[in-house]
Design a protein around this motif. Structure first.
Motif, mmCIF file in Angstrom:
data_model
loop_
_atom_site.group_PDB
_atom_site.id
_atom_site.type_symbol
_atom_site.label_atom_id
_atom_site.label_comp_id
_atom_site.label_asym_id
_atom_site.label_seq_id
_atom_site.Cartn_x
_atom_site.Cartn_y
_atom_site.Cartn_z
ATOM 1 N N GLY A 243 0.688 -1.160 0.047
ATOM 2 C CA GLY A 243 0.139 -0.123 -0.002
ATOM 3 C C GLY A 243 0.925 1.180 0.092
ATOM 4 O O GLY A 243 0.259 2.297 0.054
ATOM 5 N N PHE A 244 2.147 1.076 -0.196
ATOM 6 C CA PHE A 244 2.896 2.299 -0.108
ATOM 7 C C PHE A 244 3.190 2.991 -1.490
ATOM 8 O O PHE A 244 3.469 2.014 -2.491
ATOM 9 N N PRO A 245 3.071 4.237 -1.707
ATOM 10 C CA PRO A 245 3.400 4.780 -3.014
ATOM 11 C C PRO A 245 5.083 4.480 -3.404
ATOM 12 O O PRO A 245 5.825 4.693 -2.364
ATOM 13 N N THR A 246 5.322 4.032 -4.616
ATOM 14 C CA THR A 246 6.649 3.977 -4.927
ATOM 15 C C THR A 246 7.107 4.543 -6.324
ATOM 16 O O THR A 246 5.890 4.821 -6.842
ATOM 17 N N ASN A 247 7.986 4.897 -6.610
ATOM 18 C CA ASN A 247 8.305 5.717 -7.881
ATOM 19 C C ASN A 247 8.299 4.916 -8.982
ATOM 20 O O ASN A 247 8.896 4.013 -9.100
ATOM 21 N N PRO A 248 7.378 5.139 -9.847
ATOM 22 C CA PRO A 248 7.246 4.540 -11.214
ATOM 23 C C PRO A 248 8.250 4.761 -12.075
ATOM 24 O O PRO A 248 8.470 4.101 -13.184
ATOM 25 N N LEU A 249 9.157 5.717 -11.907
ATOM 26 C CA LEU A 249 10.297 5.867 -12.881
ATOM 27 C C LEU A 249 11.734 4.763 -12.571
ATOM 28 O O LEU A 249 12.432 4.670 -13.356
ATOM 29 N N MET A 250 11.337 4.069 -11.383
ATOM 30 C CA MET A 250 12.468 3.149 -11.202
ATOM 31 C C MET A 250 12.685 1.925 -12.246
ATOM 32 O O MET A 250 11.661 1.427 -12.959
ATOM 33 N N GLY A 251 13.859 1.727 -12.512
ATOM 34 C CA GLY A 251 14.162 0.758 -13.528
ATOM 35 C C GLY A 251 15.421 0.119 -13.277
ATOM 36 O O GLY A 251 16.231 0.348 -12.298
ATOM 37 N N VAL A 252 15.821 -0.960 -13.978
ATOM 38 C CA VAL A 252 16.864 -1.710 -14.026
ATOM 39 C C VAL A 252 17.752 -1.765 -15.354
ATOM 40 O O VAL A 252 17.402 -1.950 -16.393
ATOM 41 N N ALA A 253 19.275 -1.736 -15.190
ATOM 42 C CA ALA A 253 20.196 -1.750 -16.078
ATOM 43 C C ALA A 253 21.328 -2.700 -15.718
ATOM 44 O O ALA A 253 21.371 -3.224 -14.565
ATOM 45 N N GLU A 254 22.016 -3.336 -16.895
ATOM 46 C CA GLU A 254 23.161 -4.287 -16.534
ATOM 47 C C GLU A 254 24.568 -3.631 -16.671
ATOM 48 O O GLU A 254 25.408 -4.494 -16.572
ATOM 49 N N ASP A 255 24.648 -2.427 -17.148
ATOM 50 C CA ASP A 255 25.923 -1.883 -17.511
ATOM 51 C C ASP A 255 25.750 -0.591 -17.548
ATOM 52 O O ASP A 255 24.630 0.092 -17.354
ATOM 53 N N ALA A 256 26.897 0.318 -17.648
ATOM 54 C CA ALA A 256 26.880 1.699 -17.527
ATOM 55 C C ALA A 256 26.137 2.284 -18.712
ATOM 56 O O ALA A 256 25.691 3.528 -18.549
ATOM 57 N N ALA A 257 26.035 1.726 -19.745
ATOM 58 C CA ALA A 257 25.352 2.499 -20.916
ATOM 59 C C ALA A 257 24.004 2.316 -20.484
ATOM 60 O O ALA A 257 23.101 3.360 -20.899
ATOM 61 N N GLY A 258 23.506 1.250 -20.125
ATOM 62 C CA GLY A 258 22.042 1.234 -19.549
ATOM 63 C C GLY A 258 21.654 2.123 -18.534
ATOM 64 O O GLY A 258 20.699 2.550 -18.704
ATOM 65 N N LEU A 259 22.573 2.179 -17.514
ATOM 66 C CA LEU A 259 22.341 3.111 -16.565
ATOM 67 C C LEU A 259 22.447 4.663 -16.791
ATOM 68 O O LEU A 259 21.576 5.465 -16.501
ATOM 69 N N THR A 260 23.277 4.805 -17.882
ATOM 70 C CA THR A 260 23.218 6.325 -18.369
ATOM 71 C C THR A 260 21.882 6.660 -19.229
ATOM 72 O O THR A 260 21.338 7.831 -18.878
ATOM 73 N N ALA A 261 21.411 5.467 -19.918
ATOM 74 C CA ALA A 261 20.058 5.696 -20.584
ATOM 75 C C ALA A 261 18.995 5.956 -19.647
ATOM 76 O O ALA A 261 17.924 6.980 -19.677
ATOM 77 N N LEU A 262 18.880 5.360 -18.614
ATOM 78 C CA LEU A 262 17.952 5.459 -17.498
ATOM 79 C C LEU A 262 18.057 6.897 -16.633
ATOM 80 O O LEU A 262 17.087 7.553 -16.662
#
Length: 700
Positions: A243-262
């Motif tokens: 029942g807690f609000p959590t942020n809908p923009l949370m995402g997952v990546a597996e490398d620096a390029a993916g994290l940069t995109a997020l």
């Protein structure tokens, strides 16, 4: 010099943390704070004997009950570029023994600019809510938290014990509405949503909190009787299911390029979110790997905050004015043609010091390509940490032909005293001390404030009011205010004036170290004031020594330099203040108005800890660091901030880092907090066979 700079930075950052976390009134930008922390780490890396290990935060304010957190709420390390994120991932892989091609899931979520909150549920019911405080002890805001619509009172299906952690914030729409209501009522308006949220949550009256429309995002947990999931994302999804609000923009990546995109995607959404974020938090997703990586002294190794760059705009510099601060620093301020930066209209910006205006850093190296700043220039403005406006660059192509280099004044614009630049400092300071009217008002605010004499009812507004009336010609006048006359002023009454009089009377009783601190001498902060008070013991001895220091007595100079923790730069600052007649007179007048308590005589040689030098490190759970140090000194020990060959005992709590390693290297005895409690006579010895190891968890 590095030791003095380390002491100065430690004191500055400590005051900044108190202002930000406890008082909700920041005194420096996030960017300046981050830069200060980075400089502190660099000094400690160069000299391992220096250490300032402590969690970011501040001791709980008075008026709230204290809550000791079951698990500390630590801070995050910061990164500012793709290269630093790559270095973070590389360090994680190295510590885990992973090759560069091995998969490593990392989650990314917006870093909410609000106030951290810990919610404790037992058997599915909300029983306690606490602010972060100093990371180990927070403020009890349970009644206030229950007024926030996003926070459930009951959690069916939750673990028997569950601490949910998240951020309380205020949306832009609710912030604007609050400021409109405050303005209509003639009340205080807030500078930004973060301050508004923090001030609203920390109200003594929960009904005030209720009407201010706070919001909450859950993103972590503290003590929990059963796992919420195997990964960070699974655990957060479980919180959402509860029942807690959590942020809908949370995402997952597996490398620096993916994290940069997020990171870029979240940054792109930033203007449209309707609430403030100042970066993206990166966390290793696998909770087992988080546990394996563990913690540094104050931050986890498995997470970092990737901060956003400041927003910028171009405008014209109309003038450069020089302000004078409490410690005499001449502060240049740029007066700008108003321009909107990040949704805020900016008309002033800090220019730091003479070197910054000239296009140089503190070491004389070029910044901005060596381009100086001149009146009439077209300048690029940014909001550092989204708070304090600064000038980033100058457009030379648009520089007017009549623009000339700025000449920094050699004398104080307020009182005419000589302005000097202290060794190791970039700033120029007025030497007028309390004889400078511009410094005096700020020093009076400082003396009456919570961190010095804490005179309730005598805030900044009241000091300005009484100063305008001509009642405050020096610090001693704080204690001779005409209370009957004050009762007749608009906005006052007999009751409020009487309470002010009682607060002033109570503030006359002060320990010697607080009195020395009240003088506001540059580089003489809490630590140095305490060292001087312990050494001289009484006001009469300290005052006599200051007379000799002002006269240039070499013997007393050598005596002060012999105090561990005080070096030549601090001595020079102390001597400079004592040689100013107006400053010396103001100091004596203030002291004459007070009942100054002598420092307690050292414990007898047969005291339990007599002769020991004790260092505390890590997160203490049973008592605060100040309480532990006070107890040690009462038992005859001396306390120190860093480990050296002279150290005889290290008390290490969870999260102990370089100090524990240094103690092990030097063969210094190290004990945990439970052993310290027994040594200090605060807890009985355990039954035979129940002795715990240094970092063992308490058994159920």
């Amino acid at each position: 010099m590095s030791r003095e700079r380390h002491a100065e930075l430690t004191d500055l950052l400590s005051r900044a943390e108190t202002a930000y976390h406890r008082d909700d009134e920041p005194i420096m930008s996030d960017a300046d704070y981050d830069a200060g922390r980075a400089e502190l780490r660099a000094l400690e890396a160069a000299d391992p004997s220096l250490s300032s290990e402590r969690p970011v935060g501040a001791a709980p304010a008075e008026g709230f009950a204290k809550i000791r957190l079951a698990k500390p709420m630590l801070s995050l390390a910061n990164t500012f570029s793709e290269d630093e994120v790559a270095a973070f991932l590389q360090a994680v892989r190295r510590d885990l023994g992973l090759a560069s091609g091995d998969p490593l899931r990392v989650c990314a979520e917006p870093k909410i600019d609000g106030l951290s909150l810990n919610l404790r549920y037992e058997d599915g019911y909300l029983v306690q809510a606490s602010t972060r405080g100093d990371g180990s002890v927070g403020e009890d805001v349970t009644a206030n938290a229950r007024t926030i619509m996003d926070i459930p009172w009951r959690l069916p299906g939750a673990p028997a014990v569950l601490e949910v952690r998240g951020e309380v914030y205020m949306s832009h729409a609710d912030f604007r509405a609050l400021n409109m209501r405050q303005a209509e009522r003639g009340g205080k308006t807030f500078a930004n949503p973060r301050n508004a949220a923090a001030g609203s949550l920390r109200q003594l009256d929960p009904e005030v909190t209720r009407e201010r429309a706070l919001s909450f995002f859950a993103y972590a947990w503290g003590e929990c009787s059963e796992p919420l999931g195997a990964t960070q994302t699974e655990a957060v999804a479980r919180l959402a299911a509860l029942g807690f609000p959590t942020n809908p923009l949370m995402g997952v990546a597996e490398d620096a390029a993916g994290l940069t995109a997020l990171y870029r995607a979240i940054h792109e959404h930033r203007p449209d979110l309707g609430y403030d974020i100042d970066g993206v938090v990166l966390k290793i997703d696998d909770l087992a790997l988080q546990e394996e990586l563990g913690f540094r002294s104050t931050t986890p190794r498995w997470a970092t905050a990737w901060k956003f760059p400041a927003e910028t705009a171009w405008t014209t510099l109309l003038a450069i004015d020089i302000g004078v601060g409490r410690t005499g620093v001449l502060a240049p301020v740029a007066r700008l043609n108003p321009v909107t930066v990040g949704g805020v209209v900016v008309s002033n910006a800090t220019l730091h010091n003479a070197a910054y205006i000239a296009g140089l850093d503190g070491d004389g190296q070029p910044i901005r390509g060596g381009r100086d700043i001149r009146v009439g220039d077209r300048v690029q403005v940014y909001r550092a940490g989204d708070v304090i406006p600064k000038i980033a660059d100058v457009d030379l192509a648009h520089r007017p032909a009549h623009a000339v280099p700025f000449v920094f004044p050699g004398h104080c614009p307020a009182c005419g005293s000589e302005a000097v630049r202290l060794e190791g400092e970039a700033a120029h300071r007025c030497t007028g001390g309390m004889g400078c009217g511009a410094q005096l008002v700020e020093k009076l605010k400082y003396i009456a404030g919570r961190d010095v004499f804490d005179i309730r009812g005598l805030g900044d507004t009241q000091i300005e009011q009484f100063s305008d009336l001509g009642w405050l010609g020096g610090p001693g006048d704080l204690f001779t205010l005409p209370i009957p006359t004050i009762a007749t002023l608009e906005g006052w009454g007999e009751t409020s004036a009487r309470k002010l009089g009682e607060a002033i009377e109570a503030a006359k009783k002060q320990p010697l170290d607080r009195v020395i601190l009240a003088f506001g001498i540059p580089l003489v902060g809490e630590t140095v004031s305490r060292l001087l008070a312990r050494h001289f013991g009484s006001w009469s001895c300290f005052d006599a020594a200051m007379d000799r220091l002002a006269a240039g007595d070499a013997a007393v100079e050598a005596e002060i330099l012999g105090i561990e923790g005080i070096g030549p730069i601090i001595l020079a600052s102390l001597a400079r203040a004592m040689r100013q007649p107006a400053e010396r007179d103001a100091i004596r007048t203030l002291a004459a108005a007070l009942d100054i308590a002598d420092v307690q005589a050292p414990a007898a040689a047969d005291a339990p800890l007599s002769g020991k030098i004790i260092v505390f490190t890590g997160s203490l759970v049973r008592m605060t660091r100040d309480e532990a140090e006070a107890r040690a000194e009462a038992l005859g020990a001396r306390t120190a901030g860093s480990v050296s060959k002279k150290t005889t005992l290290l008390v290490a709590g969870p999260g102990a880092g370089s100090k524990a390693a240094k103690a092990a290297e030097l063969g210094i005895e190290t004990i945990d907090e439970e052993a310290w409690m027994r040594l200090a006579g605060l807890e009985a010895e355990p039954a035979a066979g129940t002795e715990r190891g240094l970092f063992d968890e308490p058994q159920p």
